[in-house]
Design an enzyme around this catalytic site. Structure first.
Site, short mmCIF file in Angstrom:
data_model
loop_
_atom_site.label_atom_id
_atom_site.label_comp_id
_atom_site.label_asym_id
_atom_site.label_seq_id
_atom_site.Cartn_x
_atom_site.Cartn_y
_atom_site.Cartn_z
N LYS A 62 0.86 -1.20 0.00
CA LYS A 62 0.00 0.00 0.00
C LYS A 62 0.88 1.24 0.00
CE LYS A 62 -3.18 2.63 3.02
NZ LYS A 62 -4.05 2.63 4.21
N ASP A 110 -2.64 10.28 3.70
CA ASP A 110 -4.03 9.87 3.87
C ASP A 110 -4.79 10.89 4.73
OD1 ASP A 110 -6.42 8.56 4.10
OD2 ASP A 110 -5.66 6.89 5.33
N LYS A 135 -10.22 12.87 8.17
CA LYS A 135 -9.70 12.48 9.48
C LYS A 135 -9.60 13.71 10.39
CE LYS A 135 -6.56 8.69 8.08
NZ LYS A 135 -7.14 7.60 8.86
N ASP A 149 1.65 6.40 5.44
CA ASP A 149 0.68 5.41 4.97
C ASP A 149 1.15 4.66 3.72
OD1 ASP A 149 -1.69 4.14 5.54
OD2 ASP A 149 -2.96 5.54 4.43
N ASP A 177 -12.11 7.07 3.72
CA ASP A 177 -10.90 6.82 4.51
C ASP A 177 -10.49 5.34 4.45
OD1 ASP A 177 -8.77 7.38 6.11
OD2 ASP A 177 -9.92 7.61 7.97
N ARG A 235 -7.59 -0.33 1.13
CA ARG A 235 -8.10 -1.60 0.60
C ARG A 235 -8.50 -1.45 -0.87
NH1 ARG A 235 -12.60 -1.78 5.19
NH2 ARG A 235 -10.88 -0.72 6.22
N1 BES Z 1 -4.22 4.58 6.86
C1 BES Z 1 -5.33 4.26 7.68
C2 BES Z 1 -5.00 3.24 8.75
C3 BES Z 1 -4.02 3.66 9.80
C4 BES Z 1 -4.47 4.13 11.02
C5 BES Z 1 -2.67 3.53 9.62
C6 BES Z 1 -3.58 4.49 12.00
C7 BES Z 1 -1.77 3.89 10.59
C8 BES Z 1 -2.22 4.35 11.80
C9 BES Z 1 -6.48 3.68 6.83
O1 BES Z 1 -6.55 4.13 5.53
C10 BES Z 1 -7.75 4.08 7.49
O2 BES Z 1 -8.01 5.24 7.58
N2 BES Z 1 -8.51 3.11 7.96
C11 BES Z 1 -9.76 3.35 8.60
C12 BES Z 1 -10.81 2.50 7.93
C13 BES Z 1 -12.21 2.80 8.33
C14 BES Z 1 -12.63 4.16 7.83
C15 BES Z 1 -13.11 1.74 7.76
C16 BES Z 1 -9.61 2.96 10.06
O3 BES Z 1 -8.97 1.94 10.35
O4 BES Z 1 -10.09 3.70 10.91
ZN ZN Z 2 -4.70 4.75 4.71
ZN ZN Z 3 -7.66 5.96 5.34
#
Ligand code: BES
Ligand code: ZN
Ligand code: ZN
Length: 469
Positions: free
Chosen positions: A236, A241, A248, A259, A318, A322
């Site tokens: 990835k 992000d 966020k 990220d 966010d 995936r």
């Molecule tokens: N890049 C983030 C995940 C992340 C969080 C990486 C903290 C490093 C530290 C990912 O893209 C994300 O935002 N995931 C969300 C998904 C949700 C919106 C379904 C999450 O895990 O909150």
């Molecule tokens: Zn992310």
């Molecule tokens: Zn994200």
């Protein structure tokens, strides 16, 4: 600049390091100017004693046998703290170390060289420093390999720590092309135009809100070019992000430059495989985009297409990782048919809440791969912990309007849901593994005041690849 060499014997009139496990201080007495120095060899502690010639003698604590897997950090700490005092050379007593320990020592010494302040206007000056490993055995190759591993880890940490205004998707592509040219492996970069032609719709959707176009990078190290691909690696590569329109909170948002930690591991491992001339056909695919906020950003509720042909309903912008991973997985399977497929992604906050900064979440249906990766994780101290891919979670990804949706909308089992989403794009590949490295790729560190890149994954995957039959 550190360079690594080997010597047969410590010159006791010059600077040297004595790595020492707890209870074994006595065997080093012959090197010491004092009887029984105050040192209990606790893990990653050190004691400086000056020798008769005013030379430095470092006792380096390696702790007990339970610490043996993590000694990279002990050497890293010693080198990081003291390198500024070392003039032209430092010797390391490797006589009492095993082969694995020598390799780890070299990795750690090399990692101690990493400077996080790449963007400071005043650079700390770097004079040449020789790291001399002393042993009567032939250890040249171990030291060389360890130093190459450490140096590559430093290169990928520099990428992860780099700010997103410097590190665009195109920048990652240029990094990979340059590495391929230097080390002699293949690399191609698909730019926006090619991504449109080849229907990378999910990657393109995520990247729509950014002025920096997405790319898909393919790196290939094929020592046996006529044979099948042994391992496909997918990373990835979200260079920043923001969360997109599902934005966020701003607290700690700056850390979302990290990220692309999964992409960095994939780029690093392929580079290393080529440097070390592993006997294993490897293809790495990195899907890179910036998830930004703009009038042209993709929206919650949008239905998008994907490289696989499956349509996706966006619930949360966010959950972008995936999406780009889905395209990369589908692409690598269709194009390269790898026997094994491993993806690495800083995918969910959920895995951070589950395993903290201590292990990556591991998802696979292959017990054999899980065992091998678990063992590699223990040996390298880059640990993984298996989480389930139960069918129960499939209905959470049901969409009324598209083939699948990108988020369940529920605040539970986030890491598993993300893994299940990826699985839908693996065409039931029997040897697929997903590693969620969100908690381990980047975080608190004893080598920086703010959070920083760890380099997690390079040793884990490299060791795994070496263990393949
Ligand atoms: N890049 C983030 C995940 C992340 C969080 C990486 C903290 C490093 C530290 C990912 O893209 C994300 O935002 N995931 C969300 C998904 C949700 C919106 C379904 C999450 O895990 O909150
Ligand atoms: Zn992310
Ligand atoms: Zn994200």
């Amino acid at each position: 600049m550190m360079t690594f060499t080997t010597i047969s014997k410590i010159d006791t009139s010059k600077d040297f390091i004595l790595p020492c496990y707890q209870g074994y201080l006595k065997r080093f007495q012959k090197y010491l100017p004092v009887e029984k120095p105050d040192f209990d060899a606790e893990f990653a502690t050190y004691q400086l004693i000056y020798g008769q010639k005013g030379n430095r003698i470092y006792l380096l604590g390696l702790g007990t046998t339970k610490d043996a897997n993590k000694i990279v950090r002990a050497f890293q700490k010693l080198a990081f703290d003291n390198k500024k005092f070392w003039k032209t050379a430092i010797q390391v007593n490797a006589e009492t170390l095993s082969s694995e320990e020598i390799m780890k020592a070299a990795i750690g010494m090399a990692m101690g060289e990493y400077q996080i302040g790449q963007f400071k206007s005043k650079k700390s000056k770097e004079s040449p420093l020789k790291i001399e490993f002393a042993s009567t055995k032939s250890i040249k190759q171990l030291v060389e390999e360890g130093s190459l591993i450490g140096q590559t880890i430093n290169r990928i940490k520099a990428l992860v720590d780099a700010p997103a205004n410097h590190k665009t998707p195109e920048f990652l592509g240029a990094w990979a092309l340059n590495s391929a040219k230097q080390v002699d492996y293949e690399c191609t970069v698909l730019h926006k135009k090619e991504l449109i032609e080849q229907k990378f719709d999910a990657v393109l959707s995520v990247g729509k809100g950014s002025i920096h176009s997405p790319v898909v990078i393919t790196t290939k190290y094929l020592p046996r070019p006529k044979e099948a691909i042994d391992v496909g690696l997918v990373g990835k590569g979200i260079t920043f992000d923001t969360g997109g329109l599902s934005i966020k909170p701003s607290q700690n948002l700056h850390y979302m430059k990290s990220d692309m930690g999964g992409a960095a591991v994939v780029l690093g491992v392929v580079e290393l495989a080529a440097k070390l001339k592993l006997n294993c056909n490897i293809v790495g695919v990195v899907a890179s985009a910036e998830n930004a906020v703009d009038a042209s950003s993709y929206r919650p509720g949008d239905v998008i297409n994907s490289h696989s042909g499956k349509t996706i309903e966006i619930i949360d912008t966010d959950a972008e990782g995936r999406l780009v991973m889905a395209d990369a997985l589908s692409y690598i399977i269709k194009t390269f048919k790898p026997k094994q497929l491993i993806d690495l992604a800083t995918l969910t906050g959920s895995v951070v809440r589950t395993l903290g900064n201590s292990a990556a979440g591991m998802f696979t249906e292959s017990a054999e791969m899980a065992d091998a990766m678990y063992t590699s994780g223990e040996l390298t101290h880059e640990r993984v912990w298996r989480l389930p891919l139960y069918e129960d979670f499939e209905e959470d990804l049901h969409s009324d309007v598209a083939d699948i949706r990108n988020f369940s909308g529920k605040p539970v089992a986030g890491a598993i849901n993300a893994a299940k989403f990826l699985q839908a794009f693996t065409e039931d590949h029997p040897n697929w593994m997903h590693l969620d490295i969100a908690g381990v790729a980047f975080g608190d560190s004893s080598f920086s005041k703010m959070k920083s890149a760890s380099g997690f994954g390079v040793q884990l995957i490299l060791n795994y690849l070496k263990g393949l039959k």
